[in-house]
Scaffold this active site. Structure first.
Site, mmCIF file in Angstrom:
data_model
loop_
_atom_site.group_PDB
_atom_site.id
_atom_site.type_symbol
_atom_site.label_atom_id
_atom_site.label_comp_id
_atom_site.label_asym_id
_atom_site.label_seq_id
_atom_site.Cartn_x
_atom_site.Cartn_y
_atom_site.Cartn_z
ATOM 1 N N HIS A 77 64.605 57.617 64.988
ATOM 2 C CA HIS A 77 63.469 57.205 65.522
ATOM 3 C C HIS A 77 62.824 58.300 65.452
ATOM 4 O O HIS A 77 63.027 59.512 64.206
ATOM 5 C CB HIS A 77 63.358 57.746 67.374
ATOM 6 C CG HIS A 77 63.838 59.091 67.146
ATOM 7 N ND1 HIS A 77 62.918 60.527 67.548
ATOM 8 C CD2 HIS A 77 65.057 59.858 67.586
ATOM 9 C CE1 HIS A 77 63.847 61.689 67.804
ATOM 10 N NE2 HIS A 77 65.206 61.322 68.030
ATOM 11 N N ASP A 79 59.392 59.313 66.148
ATOM 12 C CA ASP A 79 58.678 59.725 66.868
ATOM 13 C C ASP A 79 59.409 61.315 67.440
ATOM 14 O O ASP A 79 60.456 61.714 67.123
ATOM 15 C CB ASP A 79 58.412 59.273 68.401
ATOM 16 C CG ASP A 79 59.762 59.212 68.829
ATOM 17 O OD1 ASP A 79 60.681 58.494 68.042
ATOM 18 O OD2 ASP A 79 59.449 58.859 71.163
ATOM 19 N N GLU A 138 61.618 56.596 71.729
ATOM 20 C CA GLU A 138 63.146 57.291 71.634
ATOM 21 C C GLU A 138 62.661 58.890 72.635
ATOM 22 O O GLU A 138 64.042 58.832 73.472
ATOM 23 C CB GLU A 138 63.856 57.706 70.637
ATOM 24 C CG GLU A 138 65.686 58.138 70.851
ATOM 25 C CD GLU A 138 65.705 59.245 71.025
ATOM 26 O OE1 GLU A 138 66.754 59.912 71.918
ATOM 27 O OE2 GLU A 138 65.063 60.528 71.154
ATOM 28 N N GLU A 139 62.173 59.713 72.359
ATOM 29 C CA GLU A 139 62.389 60.780 73.309
ATOM 30 C C GLU A 139 60.922 60.917 74.332
ATOM 31 O O GLU A 139 60.954 61.566 75.267
ATOM 32 C CB GLU A 139 61.555 62.385 72.382
ATOM 33 C CG GLU A 139 62.239 62.593 70.572
ATOM 34 C CD GLU A 139 62.941 63.373 71.134
ATOM 35 O OE1 GLU A 139 63.831 63.288 72.328
ATOM 36 O OE2 GLU A 139 63.018 63.922 69.994
#
Length: 378
Positions: A77, A79, A138-139
């Site tokens: 990811h 992010d 993802e976060e």
């Protein structure tokens, strides 16, 4: 400057607080296309900024090998979590100090993605097919990220044989741990309705708190399991209790609570949700479960041995296979193919002054190249 370090700096310099779109994906595309990758980018989510439905950008890139060759995927990811306050350098202006590179995402996980890109430059195309499964969500809620990428892959008939996720799994030094699985996670919102009234006239009211106390007491004492060969025991935690009542002399009309369960593969999200719902209803309450991931395990075997051999060759240490820690997008990718997580040291992830040892970037790049070569030739 090494290529992995240059890539890491370029990615860090593109701010991408979750959910990520735009410039950081431009950088990723600019890195991959010269290496022969066909890059497909798309956005999912049509909600307002700040909502769970906010737009998220995703990237799938593939470089085809000979027909019939193996397919190895890297996943991760772009992010990052918000940087917060108190940094000694600007979080999105990568800075070298001593042996470390500072910047948000240095270890989680722009540094690892930089190493992946550098690694594939050293794997010849004739070795086999390599792909990148990269999300900008993802976060955050993880609703329109890796799940959407998997949908895209299935629609295109794309199925990797093995997948490595670049989460920062190392603890004390690069290579000391890989994640062969993760526990599942379910959050459950509890509610008991009562009747508001004056504390001096309880017979004219209905206090929801005693029932909520009984629900939480029973849940807190609920026997789950003692763990398995690869998983620690499941645990249930009370994470929130709320009564919207600011007056000391009022019996509240409603009581709310939330619990979170991290569970191993002796359970499913559905089975645990059913237990909690039954307990809540027994005491006159309701329960609303949200399952964020099921447990998964890639049992030690050929794939974990490939990673262990690559780590040993570059660091002279044996990585410990583990299932500890929180959830990751591997919980979605497990439905596609065997998946293992391996990456940089995690000591500074999500912290101010996040930093990676620059030497570790080059080492991880070589490890990733070895793993890809081994996977494609297996």
């Amino acid at each position: 400057m090494s290529q992995a370090l240059d890539y890491a700096k370029r990615l860090i310099a593109a701010p991408s607080v979750t959910p990520a779109t735009g410039a950081v994906f431009d950088e990723m595309q600019a890195m991959l296309e010269p290496l022969g990758f066909a890059v497909h980018r798309f956005t999912r989510g049509e909600g307002e900024e700040g909502s769970d439905e906010a737009p998220v950008e995703n990237l799938f890139a593939i470089r085809h090998g000979p027909e019939g060759s193996k397919h190895f995927a890297f996943a991760g990811h772009l992010d990052v979590v918000p940087p917060g306050e108190g940094w000694t350098s600007a979080p999105f202006e990568p800075e070298e100090r001593g042996e470390l590179l500072y910047g948000r995402g240095a270890v989680d996980m722009k540094g690892a993605i930089a190493c992946m890109v550098d690694a594939v430059a050293n794997v010849p195309q004739e070795a086999g097919t390599i792909s990148f499964i990269i999300t900008g969500d993802e976060e955050g809620p993880a609703l329109h990220g890796t799940r959407a990428l998997i949908d895209y892959m299935r629609s295109e008939g794309i199925k990797p044989d093995l997948c490595l996720v670049g989460e920062p799994t190392s603890v004390n030094r690069l290579g000391d741990m890989m994640k062969i699985g993760r526990r599942g996670s379910v959050n459950i919102w509890l509610e008991v309705e009562g009747t508001q009234g004056h504390v001096a006239y309880p017979h004219l009211a209905g206090n929801p708190l005693p029932a909520m106390v009984e629900i939480l007491r029973e849940l807190n004492n609920l026997p789950l399991d003692e763990g398995t060969d690869w998983f620690q025991p499941s645990n249930l935690e009370i994470t929130e209790i709320d009564v919207p009542n600011r007056a000391h002399n009022v019996i509240p009309a409603k009581a709310k609570a939330r619990i979170s369960i991290r569970f191993n593969d002796t359970h499913s999200g559905a089975s645990l949700s059913k237990q909690v719902i039954e307990i809540a209803e027994k005491h006159g309450g309701t329960a609303r479960p949200v399952i964020s991931g099921e447990p998964f395990l890639t049992e030690p075997g050929a794939f974990s041995s490939m990673i262990a051999a690559a780590v040993k060759a570059e660091t002279a240490i044996d990585p410990e296979p583990s299932t500890t820690g929180g959830t990751s997008d591997a919980r979605f990718l497990r439905s596609v193919c065997p998946v293992i997580e391996f990456g940089l040291c995690n000591a500074t992830m999500h912290k101010r002054d996040e930093a990676v040892a620059m030497a570790d970037l080059d080492t991880l790049s070589r490890i990733y190249a070895r793993v890809a070569q081994a996977a494609l030739s297996s």
